[in-house]
Scaffold this active site. Structure first.
Site, PDB file in Angstrom:
ATOM      1  N   MET A  21      -9.041  13.542 -21.295  1.00 37.78           N
ATOM      2  CA  MET A  21      -9.632  14.567 -22.157  1.00 37.78           C
ATOM      3  C   MET A  21     -10.819  15.232 -21.453  1.00 37.78           C
ATOM      4  O   MET A  21     -11.633  15.906 -22.085  1.00 37.78           O
ATOM      5  CB  MET A  21     -10.071  13.962 -23.491  1.00 37.78           C
ATOM      6  N   ALA A  23     -14.383  15.853 -19.091  1.00 30.96           N
ATOM      7  CA  ALA A  23     -15.749  15.314 -18.929  1.00 30.96           C
ATOM      8  C   ALA A  23     -15.634  14.093 -18.015  1.00 30.96           C
ATOM      9  O   ALA A  23     -16.039  12.983 -18.353  1.00 30.96           O
ATOM     10  CB  ALA A  23     -16.397  14.976 -20.265  1.00 30.96           C
ATOM     11  N   HIS A  25     -15.549  11.176 -15.217  1.00 33.16           N
ATOM     12  CA  HIS A  25     -16.520  10.283 -14.584  1.00 33.16           C
ATOM     13  C   HIS A  25     -15.757   9.333 -13.667  1.00 33.16           C
ATOM     14  O   HIS A  25     -14.528   9.449 -13.523  1.00 33.16           O
ATOM     15  CB  HIS A  25     -17.319   9.537 -15.654  1.00 33.16           C
ATOM     16  N   HIS A  28     -12.391   7.823 -14.813  1.00 33.23           N
ATOM     17  CA  HIS A  28     -11.217   8.697 -14.643  1.00 33.23           C
ATOM     18  C   HIS A  28     -10.816   8.784 -13.159  1.00 33.23           C
ATOM     19  O   HIS A  28      -9.637   8.745 -12.820  1.00 33.23           O
ATOM     20  CB  HIS A  28     -11.530  10.126 -15.119  1.00 33.23           C
ATOM     21  N   GLN A  52      -5.830  13.257 -32.299  1.00 31.31           N
ATOM     22  CA  GLN A  52      -6.323  11.878 -32.265  1.00 31.31           C
ATOM     23  C   GLN A  52      -7.750  11.747 -32.781  1.00 31.31           C
ATOM     24  O   GLN A  52      -8.335  10.673 -32.722  1.00 31.31           O
ATOM     25  CB  GLN A  52      -6.179  11.284 -30.861  1.00 31.31           C
ATOM     26  N   ASP A 141      -9.648   1.419 -22.527  1.00 29.52           N
ATOM     27  CA  ASP A 141      -9.018   1.641 -23.831  1.00 29.52           C
ATOM     28  C   ASP A 141      -7.832   0.689 -23.944  1.00 29.52           C
ATOM     29  O   ASP A 141      -6.672   1.089 -23.852  1.00 29.52           O
ATOM     30  CB  ASP A 141      -8.587   3.106 -23.955  1.00 29.52           C
ATOM     31  N   GLN A 144      -5.149   1.278 -26.571  1.00 26.92           N
ATOM     32  CA  GLN A 144      -4.355   2.455 -26.197  1.00 26.92           C
ATOM     33  C   GLN A 144      -3.276   2.056 -25.185  1.00 26.92           C
ATOM     34  O   GLN A 144      -2.122   2.480 -25.299  1.00 26.92           O
ATOM     35  CB  GLN A 144      -5.286   3.520 -25.608  1.00 26.92           C
ATOM     36  N   VAL A 167     -14.185   0.624 -15.248  1.00 23.14           N
ATOM     37  CA  VAL A 167     -15.255   0.963 -14.302  1.00 23.14           C
ATOM     38  C   VAL A 167     -16.568   0.992 -15.079  1.00 23.14           C
ATOM     39  O   VAL A 167     -16.648   1.609 -16.152  1.00 23.14           O
ATOM     40  CB  VAL A 167     -14.996   2.323 -13.616  1.00 23.14           C
ATOM     41  N   SER A 177     -16.932   9.183 -21.437  1.00 15.59           N
ATOM     42  CA  SER A 177     -17.398  10.569 -21.615  1.00 15.59           C
ATOM     43  C   SER A 177     -18.422  10.617 -22.739  1.00 15.59           C
ATOM     44  O   SER A 177     -19.304  11.477 -22.750  1.00 15.59           O
ATOM     45  CB  SER A 177     -16.221  11.481 -21.938  1.00 15.59           C
TER      46      SER A 177
HETATM   47  P1  PAJ Z   1     -10.060   9.801 -21.952  1.00 18.81           P
HETATM   48  O1  PAJ Z   1     -10.996   9.117 -22.872  1.00 18.81           O
HETATM   49  O2  PAJ Z   1     -10.512  11.034 -21.245  1.00 18.81           O
HETATM   50  O3  PAJ Z   1      -9.598   8.755 -20.887  1.00 18.81           O
HETATM   51  C1  PAJ Z   1      -8.600   9.081 -19.940  1.00 18.81           C
HETATM   52  C2  PAJ Z   1      -8.214   7.811 -19.210  1.00 18.81           C
HETATM   53  O4  PAJ Z   1      -9.353   7.312 -18.503  1.00 18.81           O
HETATM   54  C3  PAJ Z   1      -7.782   6.694 -20.184  1.00 18.81           C
HETATM   55  O5  PAJ Z   1      -6.644   6.019 -19.662  1.00 18.81           O
HETATM   56  C4  PAJ Z   1      -9.007   5.801 -20.224  1.00 18.81           C
HETATM   57  O6  PAJ Z   1      -8.717   4.451 -20.534  1.00 18.81           O
HETATM   58  C5  PAJ Z   1      -9.520   5.946 -18.791  1.00 18.81           C
HETATM   59  N1  PAJ Z   1     -10.937   5.552 -18.717  1.00 18.81           N
HETATM   60  C6  PAJ Z   1     -11.976   6.028 -19.450  1.00 18.81           C
HETATM   61  N2  PAJ Z   1     -13.122   5.377 -19.149  1.00 18.81           N
HETATM   62  C7  PAJ Z   1     -12.799   4.455 -18.211  1.00 18.81           C
HETATM   63  C8  PAJ Z   1     -13.523   3.456 -17.489  1.00 18.81           C
HETATM   64  N3  PAJ Z   1     -14.826   3.270 -17.672  1.00 18.81           N
HETATM   65  N4  PAJ Z   1     -12.860   2.684 -16.602  1.00 18.81           N
HETATM   66  C9  PAJ Z   1     -11.517   2.851 -16.407  1.00 18.81           C
HETATM   67  N5  PAJ Z   1     -10.774   3.773 -17.043  1.00 18.81           N
HETATM   68  C10 PAJ Z   1     -11.399   4.563 -17.927  1.00 18.81           C
HETATM   69  O7  PAJ Z   1      -7.984   8.112 -23.269  1.00 18.81           O
HETATM   70  C11 PAJ Z   1      -7.916   9.330 -23.419  1.00 18.81           C
HETATM   71  O8  PAJ Z   1      -8.712  10.217 -22.736  1.00 18.81           O
HETATM   72  C12 PAJ Z   1      -6.920   9.983 -24.362  1.00 18.81           C
HETATM   73  O9  PAJ Z   1      -6.688   9.117 -25.444  1.00 18.81           O
HETATM   74  C13 PAJ Z   1      -5.584  10.374 -23.686  1.00 18.81           C
HETATM   75  C14 PAJ Z   1      -4.847   9.161 -23.105  1.00 18.81           C
HETATM   76  C15 PAJ Z   1      -5.836  11.407 -22.586  1.00 18.81           C
HETATM   77  C16 PAJ Z   1      -4.655  11.030 -24.731  1.00 18.81           C
HETATM   78  O10 PAJ Z   1      -5.254  12.123 -25.320  1.00 18.81           O
END
Ligand code: PAJ
Length: 271
Positions: A21, A23, A25, A28, A52, A141, A144, A167, A177
């Site tokens: 989604m 933003a 870091h 991602h 969502q 997540d 998820q 991470v 984010s």
């Molecule tokens: P978002 O919150 O942007 O996260 C995108 C992906 O990055 C997800 O798989 C999430 O688990 C991973 N992610 C976020 N922070 C993390 C971290 N600190 N360490 C490792 N991975 C991390 O999750 C979503 O978006 C949405 O629900 C999406 C799957 C895109 C569906 O809309």
């Protein structure tokens, strides 16, 4: 996007996909790097998925930084970036959804009704558009990941799901984010989430395997930080998300808490 993905795959390349989604870091970016390592061509999507978010959630204020994000992805060597509009993803009359029954109501699904339905639906749609060989998700997540894996299995999807580790910032805060919403004081208070999880891991390694007792230890840690409201701490099976009375190795401990107006989640796998 469909054309570009078909073209990429027709040359015999494997296609990796990282849904986000935005933003972006380091969390991602770790997924992007895993995808680059494992696949010939890498596609990323940035779509703040309205389906969502609940009616009183942060959809409107969710950080949107498309230009910065694009630069980061370009620097990582990402081949394809998909940034659809809500109208493209959900044309008027779109009424088909994916419900992963039983799991969608667990953990965050309890306090965010419809959240996992929105996630499963958009991820299914993105898989249909991109048709990746491998899709990369973050353990951050955890619920998820479990929901997506179940959907892929139940609906006979051919995509492989790869889960990458959480991470963290150097002080333990899981990258998110939503950390951008935190004031410096809140940012510091938010450390109670990772601290409580470390405490649980420590008690588990010292021989305490009863979930209720482990949960109680986490509650005690949260009691030292009254500025943070614990929403839930649960010990569940990492695959089914069913609550566990006795924690076994690999059990998932998941926490959600409110720091001011910001809802944060974190988790660990017991070992
Ligand atoms: P978002 O919150 O942007 O996260 C995108 C992906 O990055 C997800 O798989 C999430 O688990 C991973 N992610 C976020 N922070 C993390 C971290 N600190 N360490 C490792 N991975 C991390 O999750 C979503 O978006 C949405 O629900 C999406 C799957 C895109 C569906 O809309």
């Amino acid at each position: 996007m469909r054309k570009a993905c078909v073209a990429a795959k027709s040359a015999g390349n494997t296609l990796g996909f990282v849904p986000t989604m935005g933003a972006l870091h380091e969390g991602h970016i770790s997924l992007v790097r895993a995808a680059k390592k494992q696949c010939d061509v890498v596609a990323v999507s940035i779509f703040v998925n309205p389906a969502q978010f609940g009616p009183n959630e942060d959809l409107a204020k969710y950080p949107r930084r498309l230009e910065e994000d694009s630069k980061m992805l370009l620097a990582e060597g990402v081949d394809l970036l998909f940034t659809p509009s809500s109208e493209e993803m959900y044309p008027a009359g779109a009424t088909t959804f994916v419900d992963v029954d039983g799991m969608s109501e667990r953990l965050c699904g309890k306090s965010r009704p419809g959240h996992f339905r929105g996630v499963a639906t958009v991820v299914n749609k993105l898989f249909n558009i991109i048709q990746p060989d491998v899709a990369f998700f973050g353990q951050k997540d955890a619920a998820q990941c479990a929901v997506i894996k179940r959907m892929v299995r139940d609906l006979d999807m051919t995509v492989k799901i790869k889960v990458c580790p959480v991470v963290r910032e150097p002080d333990g805060l899981a990258m998110s984010s939503r950390n951008a919403y935190l004031s410096p004081l809140e940012r510091n208070n938010a450390l109670v989430l990772s601290r409580a999880l470390q405490e649980i891991q420590r008690h588990y390694q010292n021989g305490e395997h009863e979930s209720a007792k482990l949960i109680n230890e986490a509650r005690k840690t949260f009691a030292t930080q009254p500025a943070v409201q614990l929403e839930y701490v649960e010990v569940v099976d990492a695959e089914s998300l069913d609550p566990l009375q006795t924690a076994d190795p690999g059990a998932l401990v998941a926490i959600a808490a409110r720091v001011g107006g910001t809802r944060l989640i974190d988790n660990i796998l017991l070992n």
